[in-house]
Enzyme design. Structure first.
Site, mmCIF file in Angstrom:
data_model
loop_
_atom_site.group_PDB
_atom_site.id
_atom_site.type_symbol
_atom_site.label_atom_id
_atom_site.label_comp_id
_atom_site.label_asym_id
_atom_site.label_seq_id
_atom_site.Cartn_x
_atom_site.Cartn_y
_atom_site.Cartn_z
ATOM 1 N N GLU A 74 45.173 19.302 -58.090
ATOM 2 C CA GLU A 74 45.774 20.626 -58.198
ATOM 3 C C GLU A 74 44.627 21.634 -58.090
ATOM 4 O O GLU A 74 43.626 21.505 -58.811
ATOM 5 C CB GLU A 74 46.482 20.779 -59.559
ATOM 6 C CG GLU A 74 47.250 22.072 -59.606
ATOM 7 C CD GLU A 74 47.885 22.379 -60.962
ATOM 8 O OE1 GLU A 74 47.896 21.494 -61.842
ATOM 9 O OE2 GLU A 74 48.346 23.527 -61.105
ATOM 10 N N ARG A 95 42.204 6.700 -66.775
ATOM 11 C CA ARG A 95 41.287 7.795 -66.473
ATOM 12 C C ARG A 95 39.885 7.427 -66.903
ATOM 13 O O ARG A 95 39.695 6.640 -67.815
ATOM 14 C CB ARG A 95 41.631 9.052 -67.286
ATOM 15 C CG ARG A 95 42.993 9.560 -67.198
ATOM 16 C CD ARG A 95 43.166 10.683 -68.212
ATOM 17 N NE ARG A 95 42.581 11.919 -67.739
ATOM 18 C CZ ARG A 95 43.213 12.752 -66.906
ATOM 19 N NH1 ARG A 95 44.403 12.493 -66.466
ATOM 20 N NH2 ARG A 95 42.631 13.872 -66.532
ATOM 21 N N LYS A 99 40.300 19.634 -67.323
ATOM 22 C CA LYS A 99 40.048 20.878 -66.609
ATOM 23 C C LYS A 99 40.265 22.084 -67.514
ATOM 24 O O LYS A 99 39.574 23.080 -67.396
ATOM 25 C CB LYS A 99 40.964 20.970 -65.391
ATOM 26 C CG LYS A 99 40.341 20.378 -64.144
ATOM 27 C CD LYS A 99 41.096 20.799 -62.914
ATOM 28 C CE LYS A 99 42.096 19.744 -62.542
ATOM 29 N NZ LYS A 99 42.840 20.018 -61.321
HETATM 30 P P1 ATP Z 1 42.894 17.461 -65.953
HETATM 31 O O1 ATP Z 1 43.655 16.630 -66.921
HETATM 32 O O2 ATP Z 1 41.416 17.433 -66.138
HETATM 33 O O3 ATP Z 1 43.456 18.828 -65.763
HETATM 34 P P2 ATP Z 1 44.376 16.573 -63.721
HETATM 35 O O4 ATP Z 1 44.827 15.187 -63.735
HETATM 36 O O5 ATP Z 1 45.397 17.587 -64.041
HETATM 37 O O6 ATP Z 1 43.062 16.704 -64.565
HETATM 38 P P3 ATP Z 1 44.396 16.848 -60.917
HETATM 39 O O7 ATP Z 1 43.824 17.904 -60.078
HETATM 40 O O8 ATP Z 1 45.862 16.746 -61.007
HETATM 41 O O9 ATP Z 1 43.753 16.979 -62.341
HETATM 42 O O10 ATP Z 1 43.772 15.434 -60.504
HETATM 43 C C1 ATP Z 1 43.772 14.933 -59.207
HETATM 44 C C2 ATP Z 1 43.748 13.440 -59.273
HETATM 45 O O11 ATP Z 1 42.599 12.995 -59.993
HETATM 46 C C3 ATP Z 1 44.947 12.896 -59.996
HETATM 47 O O12 ATP Z 1 45.443 11.783 -59.282
HETATM 48 C C4 ATP Z 1 44.421 12.496 -61.342
HETATM 49 O O13 ATP Z 1 45.151 11.434 -61.856
HETATM 50 C C5 ATP Z 1 42.977 12.115 -61.025
HETATM 51 N N1 ATP Z 1 42.136 12.316 -62.202
HETATM 52 C C6 ATP Z 1 42.020 13.418 -62.949
HETATM 53 N N2 ATP Z 1 41.199 13.216 -63.982
HETATM 54 C C7 ATP Z 1 40.766 11.931 -63.891
HETATM 55 C C8 ATP Z 1 39.896 11.102 -64.671
HETATM 56 N N3 ATP Z 1 39.293 11.573 -65.771
HETATM 57 N N4 ATP Z 1 39.705 9.829 -64.275
HETATM 58 C C9 ATP Z 1 40.284 9.367 -63.162
HETATM 59 N N5 ATP Z 1 41.119 10.076 -62.393
HETATM 60 C C10 ATP Z 1 41.366 11.358 -62.740
HETATM 61 MG MG MG Z 2 47.288 16.660 -62.705
#
Ligand code: ATP
Ligand code: MG
Length: 563
Positions: free
Chosen positions: A36, A267, A277
């Site tokens: 995102e 994760r 984030k």
């Molecule tokens: P945050 O929780 O930090 O806001 P998010 O999952 O909302 O992260 P996205 O931009 O949606 O952030 O993430 C893009 C992709 O990266 C998604 O498929 C998510 O599952 C993966 N991702 C995000 N954080 C991690 C992590 N700590 N380890 C592995 N994969 C991750």
């Molecule tokens: Mg997400």
């Protein structure tokens, strides 16, 4: 990057292998990395990137970069640009650049389709009421009976729903006054299945669609369909989406469209930092750090600025592997991968971080010599360079002890030490200021020892680094420590900021040999005995600013030895 398959790599590869045996998905593999655009990518995303792009490489398939941009209030073009830069920097090429917002029209048609099938309805409950009607997962008073209640608007006719939905889009209703919901089961044990919201009314400017829409699809109603449109075969996501999988499948099934397979993995969590984030945004917005690319940040742009290499990060992602169970990885492993890579490729220089003056009293004051330094002992082809030498040098304060303890083989009164690439010197006396601080160390040198060896073969154990005070560059060096003083800041919940490391950035003035001027902007280099460094973007023609990427001491190797 080529594929080297030797047996099972991880459970995701196993699932894909199984699909390929049965011909499911026609033996073609398509993945996507779906960020995102509401922040910069962090090292956790790198795990997901390496996994998704890595699978595409392993199976000769494709991986798309898809922006999941369904939340206009928080998203921005700046983030889109930074994400593209970071994925490229890591060394991956996407097959297609996609945006969920490009599918808004199709999603709208699909929503109408669900209405026509009697599987979606316009609901007038407020957000709070929806939550209340949805109940809790633990169920009713006895703790077992699901306690969701049907919305009073659930039985609107198809015609009424189609009309209201069209008027939602046309902007006839205020923000938050109506939603479109799926008609699934308010008694479903999984809360996500209790008539989830598909669309909300939201007047917000979208970074790509502008003000075209005042209704926006929810993430769950967007993600699977986007996968479907792009022909993704394996939709790999993190564990928190496990509970959403029934909904992912429900939409695709009820829309009767191609259905990819969702697979979840754990994760990445890393010690001494946070990887959410939202939390990283707080650090930026509340000025705990100087922007998303502050070298202390666990963002890819922060690591890049600090001097981390894509190779090191990819190797780290390979080593941590992929599993379902949550864990927190020791940051020392990442640092170990980094040192491994830097050691091979970095040229060496001499630089003094905490200087004290050393004067060679028997070396002619107006004399200058140039000595030869080996650029990289790991790589002969890196060649040599010239290092100026004079009677006035800087050495590290810590390389001198007035009263040396046992096994201190560096400089001390009456003791002899080797100056790297130069001569043997013996300390004759020291000069102190009124406060008792050493301001100058006087030495005599052995003119016969040029290159560092005594002509009579006498043994000198210690070797220290130095720079010629008359030739050295004065530079700013930024030393970084971990962002947090606790291994698991998230464990402190809302108090996570209480363990912010106030000493995480230390700025010092250092003296370094002139050849550092010729180092490339993005070139990693080592100061011998000190650590790895890189030029910072804040450098000016007048003054270099150097970031310490990492010190030399490898705590991971130590941990491994102990085990
Ligand atoms: P945050 O929780 O930090 O806001 P998010 O999952 O909302 O992260 P996205 O931009 O949606 O952030 O993430 C893009 C992709 O990266 C998604 O498929 C998510 O599952 C993966 N991702 C995000 N954080 C991690 C992590 N700590 N380890 C592995 N994969 C991750
Ligand atoms: Mg997400």
């Amino acid at each position: 990057m080529s594929s080297e398959r030797k047996g099972s790599i991880d459970f995701i590869h196993d699932i894909i292998d199984e699909h390929n045996k049965t011909g499911k998905f026609g033996n073609k593999v398509c993945t996507r990395f779906p960020p995102e655009p509401n922040g910069y990518l962090h090292i956790g995303h790198a795990k997901s990137i390496c996994l998704n792009f890595g699978i595409a490489i392993d199976y000769n398939g494709a991986c798309n970069l898809r922006f999941d941009d369904t939340n206009p209030a928080k998203e921005d073009q700046e983030f889109v640009d930074s994400i593209k830069e970071d994925v490229s920097w890591l060394g991956f090429e996407w097959a297609k650049e996609c945006f969920a917002s490009d599918y808004y029209e199709q999603l709208y048609i699909w929503a109408q389709d669900l209405i026509k099938k009697g599987k979606a309805y316009v609901c007038d409950l407020s957000e709070d009421e929806i939550r209340e009607y949805r109940g809790t997962s633990s169920g009713g008073k006895d703790g077992t009976t699901p306690n969701g209640k049907n919305s009073p608007y659930r039985d609107r006719t198809v015609e009424e729903n189609l009309d209201l939905f069209a008027r939602m889009r046309a902007g006839e209703f205020d923000d938050g006054t109506k939603t479109l919901r799926a008609k699934i089961d308010m008694a479903h044990p999984n809360l996500n299945m209790r008539d989830p919201v598909l669309y909300r009314i939201l007047r917000a400017h979208h970074h790509r669609t502008g003000d075209k829409w005042c209704i926006y699809p929810m993430y769950d109603f967007t993600h699977g369909q986007s996968d479907s449109i792009e022909g993704v075969t394996h939709s790999i996501c993190t564990m928190e989406f496990e509970n959403h999988r029934p909904l992912y499948d429900w939409y695709l099934e009820n829309l009767e469209i191609y259905a990819p397979q969702q697979i979840e993995f754990a994760r990445l969590n890393l010690t001494y930092t946070v990887l959410s984030k939202r939390r990283l945004l707080t650090l930026v917005n509340e000025n705990y750090v100087n922007g998303w690319d502050d070298p202390r940040m666990p963002t890819l742009s922060g690591y890049r600025r600090k001097g981390y290499t894509p190779t090191a990060i990819r190797e780290f992602c390979k080593r941590i592997g992929v599993a379902k169970a949550d864990s927190r990885v020791d940051i020392a492993l990442l640092e170990h991968c980094l040192r491994d890579d830097l050691n091979k490729a970095s040229n060496r220089y001499l630089g003094v971080m905490d200087p004290v003056k050393l004067v060679i009293t028997n070396y002619p004051e107006d004399k200058r010599e140039t000595l030869t330094g080996i650029n990289n002992p790991e790589d002969e082809s890196a060649g040599t360079r010239e290092i100026p030498f004079s009677n006035e040098l800087y050495i590290e304060r810590s390389d001198f002890m007035e009263e040396p303890m046992k096994k201190f083989f560096r400089l001390a009164p009456g003791k002899e030490v080797r100056l790297r690439y130069a001569y043997l010197v013996t300390c004759t006396d020291i000069i102190k200021d009124d406060a008792g601080n050493i301001t100058q160390i006087n030495c005599i040198y052995d003119p016969e020892s040029r290159g560092g060896n005594a002509p009579d073969g006498r043994k000198v154990k210690g070797t220290i680094h130095w720079v010629s005070a008359k030739d050295a560059l004065e530079v700013e060096v930024r030393l970084y420590d971990y962002l947090f003083t606790e291994e698991n800041p998230d464990g402190l919940r809302s108090d996570w900021l209480s363990c912010f490391n106030k000493d995480s950035l230390k700025t010092i003035t250092a003296y370094v040999e002139p050849a550092v001027n010729n180092v490339g902007d993005r070139e990693n280099f080592q100061f011998e005995r000190t650590g790895y460094f890189i030029k910072d973007k804040n450098s000016t023609p007048e003054k270099l600013v150097l970031n310490r990427t990492i010190g030399l001491k490898d705590s991971w190797a130590k941990i491994q030895k102990k085990q």
